[in-house]
Design a protein around this motif. Structure first.
Motif, PDB file in Angstrom:
ATOM      1  N   PHE A   1       4.765   0.344   1.082  1.00  0.00           N
ATOM      2  CA  PHE A   1       4.553   1.862   1.130  1.00  0.00           C
ATOM      3  C   PHE A   1       4.528   2.184   2.469  1.00  0.00           C
ATOM      4  N   PHE A   2       4.798   3.462   2.786  1.00  0.00           N
ATOM      5  CA  PHE A   2       4.931   3.731   4.166  1.00  0.00           C
ATOM      6  C   PHE A   2       4.353   4.972   4.509  1.00  0.00           C
ATOM      7  N   THR A   3       3.680   5.224   5.304  1.00  0.00           N
ATOM      8  CA  THR A   3       3.000   6.599   5.778  1.00  0.00           C
ATOM      9  C   THR A   3       3.345   7.211   6.908  1.00  0.00           C
ATOM     10  N   TYR A   4       3.895   8.482   7.043  1.00  0.00           N
ATOM     11  CA  TYR A   4       4.297   9.019   8.252  1.00  0.00           C
ATOM     12  C   TYR A   4       3.005  10.256   8.403  1.00  0.00           C
ATOM     13  N   SER A   5       2.200  10.272   9.610  1.00  0.00           N
ATOM     14  CA  SER A   5       1.407  11.196   9.736  1.00  0.00           C
ATOM     15  C   SER A   5       1.599  12.089  11.090  1.00  0.00           C
ATOM     16  N   LEU A   6       1.401  13.369  10.935  1.00  0.00           N
ATOM     17  CA  LEU A   6       1.479  14.216  11.984  1.00  0.00           C
ATOM     18  C   LEU A   6       0.527  15.236  11.826  1.00  0.00           C
ATOM     19  N   GLY A   7      -0.412  15.341  12.842  1.00  0.00           N
ATOM     20  CA  GLY A   7      -1.547  16.351  12.655  1.00  0.00           C
ATOM     21  C   GLY A   7      -2.335  16.089  11.471  1.00  0.00           C
ATOM     22  N   GLY A   8      -2.533  16.902  10.586  1.00  0.00           N
ATOM     23  CA  GLY A   8      -3.119  17.075   9.410  1.00  0.00           C
ATOM     24  C   GLY A   8      -2.449  16.613   8.383  1.00  0.00           C
ATOM     25  N   HIS A   9      -0.992  16.586   8.231  1.00  0.00           N
ATOM     26  CA  HIS A   9      -0.036  16.002   7.316  1.00  0.00           C
ATOM     27  C   HIS A   9       0.096  14.486   7.501  1.00  0.00           C
ATOM     28  N   ALA A  10       0.113  14.254   6.225  1.00  0.00           N
ATOM     29  CA  ALA A  10       0.382  12.813   5.840  1.00  0.00           C
ATOM     30  C   ALA A  10       1.539  12.422   4.578  1.00  0.00           C
ATOM     31  N   LEU A  11       2.475  12.010   4.944  1.00  0.00           N
ATOM     32  CA  LEU A  11       3.477  11.684   3.809  1.00  0.00           C
ATOM     33  C   LEU A  11       3.518  10.335   3.428  1.00  0.00           C
ATOM     34  N   THR A  12       3.358   9.847   2.391  1.00  0.00           N
ATOM     35  CA  THR A  12       3.895   8.583   1.948  1.00  0.00           C
ATOM     36  C   THR A  12       4.733   8.321   0.845  1.00  0.00           C
ATOM     37  N   GLY A  13       5.397   7.286   0.952  1.00  0.00           N
ATOM     38  CA  GLY A  13       6.635   6.949  -0.075  1.00  0.00           C
ATOM     39  C   GLY A  13       6.352   5.513  -0.196  1.00  0.00           C
ATOM     40  N   GLY A  14       6.810   4.928  -1.470  1.00  0.00           N
ATOM     41  CA  GLY A  14       6.895   3.300  -1.638  1.00  0.00           C
ATOM     42  C   GLY A  14       7.545   2.721  -2.737  1.00  0.00           C
ATOM     43  N   TYR A  15       7.406   1.679  -3.292  1.00  0.00           N
ATOM     44  CA  TYR A  15       7.948   1.156  -4.345  1.00  0.00           C
ATOM     45  C   TYR A  15       7.313  -0.204  -4.571  1.00  0.00           C
ATOM     46  N   GLN A  16       7.214  -0.599  -5.919  1.00  0.00           N
ATOM     47  CA  GLN A  16       6.357  -1.738  -6.343  1.00  0.00           C
ATOM     48  C   GLN A  16       7.388  -2.085  -7.543  1.00  0.00           C
ATOM     49  N   SER A  17       7.414  -3.582  -7.622  1.00  0.00           N
ATOM     50  CA  SER A  17       8.006  -4.326  -8.729  1.00  0.00           C
ATOM     51  C   SER A  17       6.668  -5.505  -9.261  1.00  0.00           C
ATOM     52  N   VAL A  18       6.737  -5.455 -10.465  1.00  0.00           N
ATOM     53  CA  VAL A  18       6.041  -6.106 -11.347  1.00  0.00           C
ATOM     54  C   VAL A  18       6.984  -7.195 -12.240  1.00  0.00           C
ATOM     55  N   SER A  19       6.722  -8.510 -12.059  1.00  0.00           N
ATOM     56  CA  SER A  19       7.655  -9.412 -12.638  1.00  0.00           C
ATOM     57  C   SER A  19       7.282  -9.324 -14.315  1.00  0.00           C
ATOM     58  N   GLU A  20       8.365 -10.076 -15.093  1.00  0.00           N
ATOM     59  CA  GLU A  20       8.406  -9.536 -16.819  1.00  0.00           C
ATOM     60  C   GLU A  20       7.637 -10.521 -17.524  1.00  0.00           C
ATOM     61  N   ASN A  21       7.013 -11.543 -16.895  1.00  0.00           N
ATOM     62  CA  ASN A  21       6.404 -12.538 -17.919  1.00  0.00           C
ATOM     63  C   ASN A  21       4.989 -12.030 -18.556  1.00  0.00           C
ATOM     64  N   SER A  22       4.210 -11.297 -17.485  1.00  0.00           N
ATOM     65  CA  SER A  22       3.025 -10.665 -17.970  1.00  0.00           C
ATOM     66  C   SER A  22       2.454  -9.565 -17.162  1.00  0.00           C
ATOM     67  N   ASN A  23       1.697  -8.781 -17.486  1.00  0.00           N
ATOM     68  CA  ASN A  23       0.973  -7.689 -16.743  1.00  0.00           C
ATOM     69  C   ASN A  23       0.397  -8.371 -15.342  1.00  0.00           C
ATOM     70  N   PHE A  24       0.393  -7.499 -14.380  1.00  0.00           N
ATOM     71  CA  PHE A  24      -0.269  -7.800 -13.247  1.00  0.00           C
ATOM     72  C   PHE A  24      -1.845  -8.035 -13.837  1.00  0.00           C
ATOM     73  N   VAL A  25      -2.539  -8.819 -13.111  1.00  0.00           N
ATOM     74  CA  VAL A  25      -4.096  -8.904 -13.639  1.00  0.00           C
ATOM     75  C   VAL A  25      -5.100  -9.267 -12.366  1.00  0.00           C
ATOM     76  N   GLN A  26      -6.109  -8.491 -12.493  1.00  0.00           N
ATOM     77  CA  GLN A  26      -7.293  -8.999 -11.686  1.00  0.00           C
ATOM     78  C   GLN A  26      -8.464  -8.862 -12.893  1.00  0.00           C
ATOM     79  N   LEU A  27      -9.808  -8.845 -12.203  1.00  0.00           N
ATOM     80  CA  LEU A  27     -11.156  -8.903 -13.134  1.00  0.00           C
ATOM     81  C   LEU A  27     -11.052  -7.441 -13.880  1.00  0.00           C
ATOM     82  N   ASN A  28     -11.104  -7.700 -15.379  1.00  0.00           N
ATOM     83  CA  ASN A  28     -11.224  -6.532 -16.029  1.00  0.00           C
ATOM     84  C   ASN A  28     -11.954  -6.876 -17.431  1.00  0.00           C
ATOM     85  N   GLN A  29     -13.335  -6.410 -17.408  1.00  0.00           N
ATOM     86  CA  GLN A  29     -14.062  -6.904 -18.605  1.00  0.00           C
ATOM     87  C   GLN A  29     -14.248  -6.067 -19.959  1.00  0.00           C
ATOM     88  N   GLY A  30     -13.030  -5.286 -20.065  1.00  0.00           N
ATOM     89  CA  GLY A  30     -12.694  -4.392 -20.971  1.00  0.00           C
ATOM     90  C   GLY A  30     -12.939  -4.790 -22.571  1.00  0.00           C
TER      91      GLY A  30
END
Length: 441
Positions: A293-322
């Motif tokens: 992702f990329f953020t262009y800032s000018l004065g008080g303005h900030a515009l962000t755009g981006g892309y994300q890809s997750v592979s298909e064998n399982s969800n992305f994981v980090q610690l979660n005690q749910g």
């Protein structure tokens, strides 16, 4: 559950005992204590009337009281110190039909608890530019993000070492054993989303290296015993274009694979498995996720755009005690830009485009006022029912901190989010937050 009065007495007594036992040490002059207040209204409406176990709405209001004591270090080759964190939550409004224990307020019997709390102590040592902390921790690292999205923050128990002995290089390592969820007073072991068996060892190490003043490279490794090994690579760059104008680039890549019990059919059958879609329904962790992702800032303005890809064998994981028996242990954060108010956009196969606009009104002569609007659209979600589900989310945030006068420092925040998803219940959510921090000394 401890009552509020009992907990405050315990927290105050512990802090006084700590301070009195070390009163002769020079670290007292650098000690700080802060009293924090947070008033939190939470409303989540499941528009398709399904919700969790048929619940169509969650609506709760509560008050948090936080006492945060931070000592300095004693003099000498090795400086010693201790920090204390007292947390109290008081229910102001909730009830059956509107309460959900894993959301914000813990359950007490069939309904919400009247009050709850916990005390965390952290011993610390400093030698040169290396600091060791052991006790209650709230890490903010690429491989572990402590969640602070409700009334009280999620905390962890273990040890953390941070070293800055080499110029431009920060080394981090540690071992965690337990966690207390944002809606609980109880310690639990560690797990991933969908896992019902506890692990008591999370090992991690990493490095942040400033290649140039504006370019930082990162590498981290994490191991959750009997669940996964995770490698993280990150690159962050700031291009200064001119006065009050910049272009920021943030690249992230995670490679996560099963470890120990999760790598065997027997271990997964025993509960060491990940929830959501997995290849052949095995419950085994196998994921690669990258984002830019990329953020262009000018004065008080900030515009962000981006892309994300997750592979298909399982969800992305980090610690979660749910998935553990203590329902209040739920609620986690992950180091993805797509981890927003309602969704995380981290399901197997998911491809997500996102954009955000933020404005700091200080540029228009209104310091303390900030606003942001984000939109995310994900597709190609893999589930047992379908191989191409979609979802989108739109979030609005408005924050103001009083800058002067009697109420200087008082913060007001409004969060509004809408999620439409084929993979889970549609939701509309509002959060209203009133906060204030008072420096005691």
């Amino acid at each position: 559950m401890n009552t509020t009065r009992q907990f405050l007495e315990m927290s105050t007594g512990a802090c006084l005992l700590i301070m009195s036992s070390l009163a002769s040490a020079d670290f007292v002059t650098e000690s700080k204590a802060t009293l924090g207040l947070r008033n939190f209204y939470f409303n989540n409406d499941y528009r398709d009337q399904s919700g969790s176990a048929g619940q169509s709405k969650t609506e709760e209001w509560a008050q948090a009281i936080t006492l945060n004591y931070t000592s300095g270090f004693t003099e000498g080759t090795v400086g010693l110190g201790i920090d204390a964190l007292g947390l109290v939550g008081v229910t102001l409004d909730s009830g059956q039909g509107r309460h959900r224990g894993s959301s914000m307020i813990p359950s007490d019997g069939d309904g919400p608890a009247d009050s709850w709390g916990r005390l965390g102590l952290t011993a610390k040592a400093l030698m040169s530019k290396t600091e060791l902390r052991y006790g209650t921790l709230m890490p903010k690292l690429p491989i572990l993000q402590s969640n602070d999205g409700r009334l009280l923050p999620q905390t962890f128990e273990g040890g953390l070492v941070t070293s800055k002995e080499i110029e431009a290089l920060t080394l981090t390592g540690g071992r965690l054993e337990q966690s207390t969820g944002r809606g609980s007073s109880d310690l639990t072991g560690l797990a991933v989303s969908g896992g019902s068996r506890e692990s008591n060892e999370f090992l991690f190490a990493g490095a942040d290296y400033k290649v140039t003043p504006n370019l930082t490279a990162q590498y981290y490794f994490a191991n959750l015993e009997d669940y996964y090994n995770q490698h993280f690579f990150g690159l962050h760059h700031v291009l200064v274009i001119g006065e009050s104008q910049s272009f920021k680039t943030d690249l992230r890549y995670f490679d996560t694979h099963s470890e120990g019990a999760n790598g065997s059919a027997g271990g997964r059958a025993a509960g060491y498995r990940v929830g959501g879609y997995t290849q052949d329904g095995s419950g085994e962790i196998d994921n690669q996720t990258w984002s830019a992702f990329f953020t262009y800032s000018l004065g008080g303005h900030a515009l962000t755009g981006g892309y994300q890809s997750v592979s298909e064998n399982s969800n992305f994981v980090q610690l979660n005690q749910g998935g553990l028996a203590d329902k209040g242990a739920g609620g986690s954060s992950i180091y993805l830009f797509t981890d927003r108010m309602l969704g995380s956009f981290n399901r197997a196969g998911e491809r997500t485009w996102f954009g955000q606009y933020a404005y700091d009104f200080a540029a228009a002569g209104l310091p303390g006022l900030r606003a942001s609007l984000v939109y995310l659209k994900g597709n190609n979600i893999q589930t047992i029912a379908s191989g191409n589900q979609t979802e989108w989310e739109r979030d609005l945030a408005l924050d103001y901190v009083v800058q002067s006068g009697t109420f200087k420092g008082v913060g007001l925040g409004w969060r509004y989010g809408v999620l439409h998803s084929e993979a889970e219940a549609n939701q509309d959510q509002n959060r209203l937050i009133l906060s204030y921090a008072l420096a005691l000394f």
